[in-house]
Motif scaffolding. Structure first.
Motif, PDB file in Angstrom:
ATOM      1  N   ILE A 237     -35.273  -3.158 -18.422  1.00 36.49           N
ATOM      2  CA  ILE A 237     -34.493  -4.375 -18.637  1.00 36.49           C
ATOM      3  C   ILE A 237     -33.095  -4.038 -19.127  1.00 36.49           C
ATOM      4  N   LEU A 238     -33.004  -3.165 -20.121  1.00 29.97           N
ATOM      5  CA  LEU A 238     -31.695  -2.819 -20.675  1.00 29.97           C
ATOM      6  C   LEU A 238     -30.844  -2.076 -19.654  1.00 29.97           C
ATOM      7  N   ARG A 239     -31.474  -1.209 -18.861  1.00 30.31           N
ATOM      8  CA  ARG A 239     -30.733  -0.495 -17.815  1.00 30.31           C
ATOM      9  C   ARG A 239     -30.135  -1.484 -16.823  1.00 30.31           C
TER      10      ARG A 239
ATOM     11  N   ARG B 235     -29.430  -4.619 -17.369  1.00 29.09           N
ATOM     12  CA  ARG B 235     -28.377  -5.388 -18.031  1.00 29.09           C
ATOM     13  C   ARG B 235     -27.089  -4.576 -18.139  1.00 29.09           C
ATOM     14  N   ILE B 236     -27.217  -3.300 -18.416  1.00 29.01           N
ATOM     15  CA  ILE B 236     -26.034  -2.432 -18.461  1.00 29.01           C
ATOM     16  C   ILE B 236     -25.410  -2.345 -17.081  1.00 29.01           C
ATOM     17  N   ALA B 237     -26.244  -2.168 -16.057  1.00 27.48           N
ATOM     18  CA  ALA B 237     -25.746  -2.048 -14.690  1.00 27.48           C
ATOM     19  C   ALA B 237     -25.059  -3.327 -14.221  1.00 27.48           C
ATOM     20  N   GLU B 238     -25.543  -4.480 -14.685  1.00 26.02           N
ATOM     21  CA  GLU B 238     -24.948  -5.752 -14.280  1.00 26.02           C
ATOM     22  C   GLU B 238     -23.753  -6.134 -15.139  1.00 26.02           C
TER      23      GLU B 238
ATOM     24  N   GLU C 231     -37.771   3.779 -28.795  1.00 27.40           N
ATOM     25  CA  GLU C 231     -38.199   4.655 -27.699  1.00 27.40           C
ATOM     26  C   GLU C 231     -37.436   4.321 -26.420  1.00 27.40           C
ATOM     27  N   ALA C 232     -37.194   3.023 -26.185  1.00 31.43           N
ATOM     28  CA  ALA C 232     -36.405   2.624 -25.019  1.00 31.43           C
ATOM     29  C   ALA C 232     -34.981   3.165 -25.128  1.00 31.43           C
ATOM     30  N   PHE C 233     -34.401   3.081 -26.321  1.00 26.29           N
ATOM     31  CA  PHE C 233     -33.074   3.643 -26.541  1.00 26.29           C
ATOM     32  C   PHE C 233     -33.066   5.146 -26.263  1.00 26.29           C
ATOM     33  N   ARG C 234     -34.144   5.810 -26.687  1.00 25.93           N
ATOM     34  CA  ARG C 234     -34.219   7.255 -26.474  1.00 25.93           C
ATOM     35  C   ARG C 234     -34.242   7.575 -24.977  1.00 25.93           C
TER      36      ARG C 234
ATOM     37  N   GLU D 218     -30.921   9.323 -20.145  1.00 29.68           N
ATOM     38  CA  GLU D 218     -30.307   9.014 -18.847  1.00 29.68           C
ATOM     39  C   GLU D 218     -28.786   8.939 -18.946  1.00 29.68           C
ATOM     40  N   ARG D 219     -28.231   9.191 -20.115  1.00 31.69           N
ATOM     41  CA  ARG D 219     -26.784   9.221 -20.346  1.00 31.69           C
ATOM     42  C   ARG D 219     -26.137   7.840 -20.301  1.00 31.69           C
ATOM     43  N   LEU D 220     -26.943   6.802 -20.504  1.00 24.34           N
ATOM     44  CA  LEU D 220     -26.385   5.454 -20.555  1.00 24.34           C
ATOM     45  C   LEU D 220     -26.035   5.037 -21.973  1.00 24.34           C
ATOM     46  N   LEU D 221     -26.721   5.608 -22.949  1.00 24.82           N
ATOM     47  CA  LEU D 221     -26.480   5.295 -24.356  1.00 24.82           C
ATOM     48  C   LEU D 221     -26.175   6.579 -25.117  1.00 24.82           C
TER      49      LEU D 221
END
Length: 242
Positions: free
Chosen positions: A27-29, A31-34, A61-64, A69-72
Motif C-alpha cells: 500500500i505504501l509503495r 502511494r509513494i509511486a502515485e 517491518e513495512a518501513f524496513r 527497496e530504497r524508497l525510504l
C-alpha cells in the motif's frame, strides 16, 4: 499530511483480515509511486498506523522492507523519510529500465500482442493532457511502462520493476516543470503502441531505446538545474562573516 492519511484510511480495506507487513508495504509503495508522499516527507508511525489500523511492529517491518527497496530512509533520532534521490540514483534507474524494458519488447515473440493495458494508459495520458493535469500525465506514463513490462508475463519482472517505477516517481517529484518532462512522451507512447499493434517489435524497441535515453537526459538536466538554483539561493541567504 491530512489528505494523504485520508487516502490511506481508504486503503484499509485492502488489508483484509490477515494484515501483514508485506501488504502494508504494498500500500505504501503504491502511494509513494502515485505521488501521495513526496521525497523528503517524514512518515509518522502513529498517524499511518492509525489510518491503516495496524500495529506499530507491523508498520516498522513495512518501513524496513521499503527501506531495503530504497524508497525510504531511516535517520537516527529523526524518523523515517521518503528518500530523496541523487543524480547517480536516477542514472542507475534508467540503466535498469533500458535493460529490462527493451529486453521485454525484444522477447515478445510473434504478434498479435495483448495491448489493452497499453491502450488504456495512452487514453489515460491523453485525458490528463487535455485537463492540463501534468502530475496525472506522469502517472499515466508510468502506467504505460508498467503495462509494457507486464507483456513479458513474468511475476518476477513485474515485482522488480514495481520498485524501480516507484523510485522513478521520486525522481519526477523533484522536477520543477512536470509538463515539459511528461508531455512529449505521450506522443512517443502512442508511437510505441502503434508499432506493437503493427507487430513491429524491432521498431518498438528502437523507439523505446531513444525514448529512455532522452528521458534520462531531461531528468538529469532538471536535477542539475534544481541543484544549481538551490545552491544560488542558499548562497544569497547565507549570512556574511562575523
Amino acid at each position: 499530511m491530512a489528505e494523504q492519511l485520508t487516502g490511506l484510511a481508504d486503503d484499509r480495506a485492502l488489508l483484509g483480515r490477515t494484515s501483514t507487513a508485506e501488504r502494508v508495504s504494498d500500500i505504501l509503495r503504491s502511494r509513494i509511486a502515485e505521488g501521495y508522499f513526496p521525497p523528503g516527507t517524514r512518515l509518522s508511525e502513529d498517524s499511518i498506523g492509525g489510518a491503516l489500523g495496524v500495529s506499530r511492529n507491523t508498520l516498522r517491518e513495512a518501513f524496513r522492507l521499503l527501506t531495503h527497496e530504497r524508497l525510504l530512509v531511516h535517520e537516527l533520532n529523526r524518523g523515517v523519510f521518503v528518500r530523496v534521490l541523487t543524480v547517480e540514483d536516477v542514472a542507475d534507474i534508467y540503466r535498469t529500465r533500458m535493460l529490462v524494458e527493451c529486453a521485454v519488447v525484444r522477447g515478445l515473440g510473434e504478434p498479435p500482442y495483448a495491448l489493452d493495458g497499453l491502450r488504456a494508459s495512452v487514453a489515460e495520458g491523453q485525458l490528463a493532457s487535455v485537463g492540463s493535469d501534468w502530475k496525472g500525465l506522469g502517472t499515466a506514463n508510468i502506467h504505460f511502462h508498467r503495462e509494457l513490462v507486464a507483456l513479458a508475463g513474468s511475476v518476477r519482472t513485474d515485482e522488480l520493476m514495481r520498485s524501480v517505477f516507484a523510485e522513478l516517481r521520486l525522481a519526477f517529484h523533484l522536477v520543477d516543470e512536470p509538463r515539459g518532462l511528461h508531455e512529449p512522451y505521450l506522443r512517443r507512447n502512442r508511437q510505441i503502441l502503434e508499432a506493437l499493434q503493427d507487430g513491429d517489435r524491432a521498431e518498438a524497441e528502437k523507439l523505446l531505446g531513444v525514448y529512455l535515453a532522452d528521458s534520462l537526459e531531461r531528468v538529469v538536466e532538471a536535477y542539475r538545474r534544481r541543484t544549481r538554483d538551490e545552491t544560488r539561493t542558499a548562497g544569497r541567504g547565507s549570512p556574511g562573516p562575523l
